[in-house]
Design a protein around this motif. Structure first.
Motif, PDB file in Angstrom:
ATOM      1  N   GLY A 101       5.215  28.519  66.479  1.00 49.39           N
ATOM      2  CA  GLY A 101       4.828  27.145  66.732  1.00 49.39           C
ATOM      3  C   GLY A 101       4.298  26.516  65.465  1.00 49.39           C
ATOM      4  O   GLY A 101       3.991  27.219  64.492  1.00 49.39           O
ATOM      5  N   ILE A 102       4.186  25.198  65.469  1.00 48.64           N
ATOM      6  CA  ILE A 102       3.725  24.439  64.308  1.00 48.64           C
ATOM      7  C   ILE A 102       2.441  23.699  64.652  1.00 48.64           C
ATOM      8  O   ILE A 102       2.365  23.028  65.689  1.00 48.64           O
ATOM      9  N   ASP A 128      13.083  18.961  60.056  1.00 49.94           N
ATOM     10  CA  ASP A 128      13.255  19.083  61.502  1.00 49.94           C
ATOM     11  C   ASP A 128      12.771  20.444  61.999  1.00 49.94           C
ATOM     12  O   ASP A 128      13.456  21.454  61.865  1.00 49.94           O
ATOM     13  N   LEU A 129      11.581  20.434  62.584  1.00 51.56           N
ATOM     14  CA  LEU A 129      10.990  21.641  63.159  1.00 51.56           C
ATOM     15  C   LEU A 129      10.741  21.447  64.650  1.00 51.56           C
ATOM     16  O   LEU A 129      10.003  22.218  65.269  1.00 51.56           O
ATOM     17  N   SER A 130      11.363  20.419  65.210  1.00 49.79           N
ATOM     18  CA  SER A 130      11.026  19.984  66.567  1.00 49.79           C
ATOM     19  C   SER A 130      11.471  20.959  67.654  1.00 49.79           C
ATOM     20  O   SER A 130      11.120  20.776  68.825  1.00 49.79           O
ATOM     21  N   GLN A 131      12.228  21.992  67.289  1.00 52.01           N
ATOM     22  CA  GLN A 131      12.584  23.001  68.291  1.00 52.01           C
ATOM     23  C   GLN A 131      11.402  23.894  68.628  1.00 52.01           C
ATOM     24  O   GLN A 131      11.421  24.631  69.622  1.00 52.01           O
ATOM     25  N   TYR A 132      10.334  23.802  67.796  1.00 54.22           N
ATOM     26  CA  TYR A 132       9.134  24.596  68.015  1.00 54.22           C
ATOM     27  C   TYR A 132       8.026  23.734  68.626  1.00 54.22           C
ATOM     28  O   TYR A 132       7.944  22.540  68.349  1.00 54.22           O
ATOM     29  N   GLY A 181      10.214  14.337  64.826  1.00 57.38           N
ATOM     30  CA  GLY A 181      11.179  14.724  65.847  1.00 57.38           C
ATOM     31  C   GLY A 181      10.563  15.205  67.142  1.00 57.38           C
ATOM     32  O   GLY A 181      11.280  15.461  68.112  1.00 57.38           O
ATOM     33  N   TRP A 182       9.214  15.315  67.182  1.00 58.95           N
ATOM     34  CA  TRP A 182       8.546  15.746  68.411  1.00 58.95           C
ATOM     35  C   TRP A 182       8.289  14.536  69.306  1.00 58.95           C
ATOM     36  O   TRP A 182       7.448  13.688  68.993  1.00 58.95           O
ATOM     37  N   SER A 183       8.988  14.465  70.410  1.00 57.79           N
ATOM     38  CA  SER A 183       8.771  13.345  71.331  1.00 57.79           C
ATOM     39  C   SER A 183       7.470  13.522  72.101  1.00 57.79           C
ATOM     40  O   SER A 183       6.844  12.539  72.512  1.00 57.79           O
ATOM     41  N   SER A 206      12.892  23.356  77.342  1.00 62.11           N
ATOM     42  CA  SER A 206      13.281  24.505  76.515  1.00 62.11           C
ATOM     43  C   SER A 206      13.103  24.218  75.026  1.00 62.11           C
ATOM     44  O   SER A 206      13.008  25.128  74.229  1.00 62.11           O
ATOM     45  N   ASN A 207      13.094  22.939  74.650  1.00 58.54           N
ATOM     46  CA  ASN A 207      12.958  22.645  73.228  1.00 58.54           C
ATOM     47  C   ASN A 207      11.496  22.676  72.786  1.00 58.54           C
ATOM     48  O   ASN A 207      11.196  22.534  71.606  1.00 58.54           O
TER      49      ASN A 207
END
Length: 238
Positions: free
Chosen positions: A159-160, A177-181, A202-204, A233-234
């Motif tokens: 995580g970030i 883009d690290l928004s998958q974490y 990118g984090w909504s 899941s994202n």
């Protein structure tokens, strides 16, 4: 008359139960992140106290000097937290001047991931000599992604933790883009809510928020975080 009194009491009880439910919900989402005091001074009683106070997880700093030395007492600290019934996590503040891969290896190869659920990268300033972030924003992005790739290699959930200001300082206007974490953002406004959140990087939506720093509780200095679990899941990469 009696019916009116009963109706009044029932309505009052209903309002009370609603308020109690809301308060319980808010309290249950307030957890702790980070132990600013040296883990070596922590005891089982500290974490039993935190659990009794209503906290649900402990995110323990792995490096004693923020990217310089692994604190070998971290494993004991995690064990104390687990015994108290807390969810356990780790975080490091990367030292930009040192190998990305080796910093991950230094933690994961010594502290088995059975002792913690997630490994957070704390992306803010690192004041130690040789550890500050450089001005090459793309290189900074590649560096963080190398760390995350190494965590993926070890099958360790990552995580970030950062803020809008530090994210832009480290990665520039082009971003990274690290928004998958999952994201824990920082805003020391003493408000356990996401009402202040403005999307960035990118984090909504965030996973958590550090809302109060340097709080003394149970003879430890901690920072508090408001956390809300998401099923998307994202946001939860397991």
């Amino acid at each position: 008359m009696i019916i009116s009194i009963v109706n009044y009491l029932m309505k009052s009880l209903s309002i009370f139960l609603q308020i109690f439910a809301i308060a319980a919900l808010i309290f249950s989402t307030v957890s702790l992140i980070g132990l600013d005091s040296a883990p070596a001074v922590a005891f089982q009683s500290n974490f039993d106290c935190l659990k009794s106070a209503g906290y649900s997880f402990a995110n323990v700093r792995a490096f004693s000097l923020e990217g310089i030395d692994l604190d070998l007492s971290v494993k004991d600290t995690l064990i104390y937290a687990k015994r108290a019934g807390l969810k356990t996590e780790l975080f490091i503040r990367p030292c930009r001047g040192k190998s990305a891969k080796l910093q991950i290896d230094a933690v994961v190869l010594v502290i088995a991931n059975q002792y913690y659920d997630r490994f957070w990268l704390f992306l803010e300033d690192n004041p130690n000599p040789g550890c500050t972030w450089g001005n090459d924003h793309k290189a900074n992005c590649d560096y963080v992604k190398e760390m995350l790739a190494q965590l993926k290699y070890f099958q360790t959930p990552a995580g970030i933790q950062t803020s809008d200001r530090f994210y832009r300082q480290i990665f520039g206007s082009q971003g990274c883009d690290l928004s998958q974490y999952p994201l824990i953002y920082s805003h020391n406004d003493a408000s356990p809510s996401f009402d202040d959140y403005t999307a960035f990087g990118g984090w909504s939506a965030p996973y958590g928020k550090v809302f109060q720093n340097n709080v003394t509780l149970c003879n430890l200095t901690i920072s508090k975080v408001y956390e809300k679990e998401f099923k998307s899941s994202n946001l939860l990469i397991e």
